[in-house]
Structure formats: structure tokens, C-alpha cells
Design a protein around this motif. Structure first.
Motif, mmCIF file in Angstrom:
data_model
loop_
_atom_site.group_PDB
_atom_site.id
_atom_site.type_symbol
_atom_site.label_atom_id
_atom_site.label_comp_id
_atom_site.label_asym_id
_atom_site.label_seq_id
_atom_site.Cartn_x
_atom_site.Cartn_y
_atom_site.Cartn_z
ATOM 1 N N LYS A 128 0.843 -1.188 0.000
ATOM 2 C CA LYS A 128 0.000 0.000 0.000
ATOM 3 C C LYS A 128 0.885 1.246 0.000
ATOM 4 O O LYS A 128 2.025 1.219 0.471
ATOM 5 C CB LYS A 128 -0.915 -0.007 1.218
ATOM 6 C CG LYS A 128 -1.859 -1.200 1.283
ATOM 7 C CD LYS A 128 -2.636 -1.210 2.588
ATOM 8 C CE LYS A 128 -3.506 -2.447 2.697
ATOM 9 N NZ LYS A 128 -4.219 -2.529 3.986
ATOM 10 N N TYR A 198 -11.347 -1.561 -1.780
ATOM 11 C CA TYR A 198 -9.937 -1.864 -1.550
ATOM 12 C C TYR A 198 -9.539 -1.367 -0.168
ATOM 13 O O TYR A 198 -9.894 -0.267 0.245
ATOM 14 C CB TYR A 198 -9.051 -1.215 -2.622
ATOM 15 C CG TYR A 198 -7.598 -1.588 -2.461
ATOM 16 C CD1 TYR A 198 -7.143 -2.836 -2.875
ATOM 17 C CD2 TYR A 198 -6.698 -0.707 -1.870
ATOM 18 C CE1 TYR A 198 -5.812 -3.201 -2.705
ATOM 19 C CE2 TYR A 198 -5.374 -1.061 -1.697
ATOM 20 C CZ TYR A 198 -4.941 -2.311 -2.111
ATOM 21 O OH TYR A 198 -3.621 -2.672 -1.929
ATOM 22 N N ASP A 199 -8.807 -2.185 0.553
ATOM 23 C CA ASP A 199 -8.443 -1.903 1.938
ATOM 24 C C ASP A 199 -7.194 -1.027 1.991
ATOM 25 O O ASP A 199 -6.085 -1.500 2.216
ATOM 26 C CB ASP A 199 -8.193 -3.214 2.689
ATOM 27 C CG ASP A 199 -7.941 -2.984 4.183
ATOM 28 O OD1 ASP A 199 -8.295 -1.899 4.673
ATOM 29 O OD2 ASP A 199 -7.375 -3.885 4.823
ATOM 30 N N GLY A 200 -7.389 0.257 1.763
ATOM 31 C CA GLY A 200 -6.289 1.213 1.820
ATOM 32 C C GLY A 200 -6.751 2.508 2.461
ATOM 33 O O GLY A 200 -7.925 2.874 2.373
ATOM 34 N N ASN A 224 -7.484 -6.321 0.272
ATOM 35 C CA ASN A 224 -6.326 -5.784 -0.442
ATOM 36 C C ASN A 224 -5.989 -6.624 -1.660
ATOM 37 O O ASN A 224 -4.933 -6.470 -2.268
ATOM 38 C CB ASN A 224 -5.112 -5.666 0.482
ATOM 39 C CG ASN A 224 -4.713 -6.999 1.093
ATOM 40 O OD1 ASN A 224 -5.209 -8.049 0.703
ATOM 41 N ND2 ASN A 224 -3.811 -6.959 2.064
#
Length: 302
Positions: A128, A198-200, A224
Motif C-alpha cells: 500500500k 480496496y483496503d487502503g 487488499n
């Protein structure tokens, strides 16, 4: 003043220890200590405060040490330029890249670069954007390929960056979605929609801004893994937000299972992508050559 003195100063500043610097440079502690003392006497300024706890740069010595860093980097660049340029590129390059860079932009660049320099080793990880910036700051990688938005560049004066392309947020829907034939989508149309995200940090911030301004959406899950996200969209479980550059030549898009639609009237619908490096880490000939390949590959997509 000698080049060896500058090299010793830089290594002590990095390690905060004369003993560790001596080990790293394969010289005795007394050699480094005498060289620094001689340099301080010549300049009539104390560079380090030395104690049992280590060697700490003095307030008046910090600017001198910064210049020593810059000179040491330039010397490395001159030595490398003296080689026969690209034909002698060898060794390894450490990269970290955000997911949006991987397909097809980075993979195409890697293929072309390795074709011309088959013996060169590239170590690459997908991370990330905040983790990439941290890796650059800590000197763990040579180049970071990352989303550049949301970074306080004034707080990181040691970083150098360049924007390579602008990405746009696309609303990704299934071919069976009622939105599938839309030319664009407005934020108001997405209220109460189910999404996979999205895991950001930057994406979460964007979604928070979105929902605070326009209304709630149901977050089915975060991940992600962009393949998992796209599979959920293709199966009609939810919609998602992905960057247009991450969808270039994507098999779900090419097959028509996912329809990417421009999101309009949302102030945060664009993102800047580029490379970032540290001034404190040598900018090798290999790194510069790799960026040339990357820029050329990006130019073919425009």
C-alpha cells in the motif's frame, strides 16, 4: 579535506555510532575518530557529540553533514557514470509498487527491461502507498511506485518524486447491473448501493468523504486483493471503485463481465501516480535506466 573523511562522516551520521561505522567500512574505530577530529579542527566546528551512547550530530554540524551526504551521493554517481553506461548495468534494484501499478504498466516494463538486461536482478514487492513511502524513508527500497496524493511532502524534504500519470476513479459494475449501459454515474445515484472496497487508507478516506457528503453505502467487505474485489463485482454481489489505470487490459473488462463507468461530479475522482525516492539513497544508473523504461511504457498507454 579528503573524500575518505566525508565517507566516514556520512556513515557515522547514518549509524549514530563510530564503532558500527567502523565495522561497516572495515576500518578501525581510531581511524574514523582521528579523521573526524582532523576534519573538525580544519573547519573549526564540532560535527558530533560523542559519548557512550553513540555519536549525535551537533546543531551546528547538521548542515555540514547534509552537504557531506550530497557530496557522497554525487561521488557514487560519478563513479558509476564512468562505467560504460547501460551496457554494464548489473546488480539489483529494490522496488515497491502499489497494486494500480502492477498490471499492465509495471509488468510490461519489467518484461522489456529484463529482455535487455537479463542478468540484472529486480526485487519487487506489492504494498500500500503509506507502506511504500515508509520503505523509501527507511532506505529499504531504491524506488517506490505509488499513489502520491495525501502525502505531506513539506514534512518529508528528503523525498524526491515525479508524477507519471493521472488516474481516474471508475465505478465498476456487473454486466447485469442496471448501470451497465450508463455513460457516467453521479454520486447521488450510488446512495445505499452495496460496495466492495480496496483496503487502503486513501480509499477509506475517499469513501468516508463520499458518504459524509452524499449518504450511506453498504460496505459488503474490504480486501487488499483486487482480484477478489473484481470477482465479487463480476458475480453481481456489489459494485466497486477502482482506478482506470488498474483496469487496462483487464480480463474481466475485456470479457465484458465488468463494466467500468466514469464517476462525475465528485471532487476526489482523480489520483496522481508516480515514483518517489530518498535524497539520502544513491540514485543508481540502473534505477534511472529502469525509470526510462517505465516512462516509455506509460507513454504507449496514452
Amino acid at each position: 579535506m579528503h573524500l575518505e573523511q566525508l565517507k566516514y562522516i556520512v556513515e557515522v551520521a547514518k549509524t549514530r555510532s563510530i564503532s558500527v561505522a567502523a565495522q561497516n567500512l572495515h576500518v578501525s574505530q581510531s581511524t574514523i575518530s582521528k579523521a573526524i577530529t582532523s576534519f573538525e579542527q580544519e573547519l573549526r566546528i564540532q560535527l558530533f557529540t560523542r559519548s557512550r551512547l553513540g555519536a549525535q550530530p551537533t546543531a551546528e554540524g547538521k548542515n555540514i553533514i547534509k552537504k557531506a551526504y550530497e557530496i557522497a551521493v554525487k561521488i557514487e554517481e560519478i563513479q558509476e557514470e564512468a562505467q560504460e553506461q547501460a551496457s554494464l548495468i548489473n546488480g539489483e534494484l529494490n522496488l515497491s509498487a502499489s497494486p494500480s501499478f502492477f498490471l499492465p504498466i509495471l509488468l510490461g516494463t519489467l518484461a522489456n527491461f529484463k529482455k535487455d538486461y537479463p542478468n540484472f536482478r529486480i526485487l519487487m514487492t506489492e504494498k500500500k502507498s503509506p507502506n511504500i513511502i515508509e520503505d523509501v524513508l527507511q532506505g529499504r527500497i531504491d524506488i517506490g511506485l505509488s499513489m502520491l496524493d495525501g502525502i505531506d511532502w513539506n514534512a518529508h524534504e528528503e523525498l524526491i518524486f515525479e508524477t507519471l500519470l493521472e488516474g481516474k476513479i471508475m465505478v465498476c459494475v456487473s454486466k447485469h447491473s442496471p448501470y451497465a449501459f450508463s455513460d457516467y454515474i453521479t454520486p447521488e445515484e450510488l446512495i445505499n448501493e452495496t460496495i466492495v472496497m480496496y483496503d487502503g487508507v486513501i480509499w477509506k478516506d475517499s469513501i468516508s468523504i463520499f458518504m459524509n457528503k452524499y449518504g450511506p453505502m453498504n460496505i459488503l467487505f474490504t480486501s487488499n486483493n483486487t482480484e477478489v474485489i473484481k470477482k465479487a463485482v463480476a458475480d453481481g454481489l456489489a459494485i466497486s471503485f477502482l482506478m482506470n489505470i488498474a483496469l487496462i487490459d483487464d480480463h474481466y473488462v475485456n470479457s465484458g463481465d465488468i463494466i467500468p463507468i466514469p464517476l462525475i461530479n465528485f471532487e476526489s475522482h482523480q489520483r496522481s501516480f508516480g515514483w518517489v525516492r530518498s535524497k539520502k539513497k544513491h540514485f543508481s544508473l540502473a534505477a534511472r535506466e529502469f525509470l526510462k523504461y517505465l516512462k516509455f511504457n506509460i507513454s504507449k498507454l496514452e
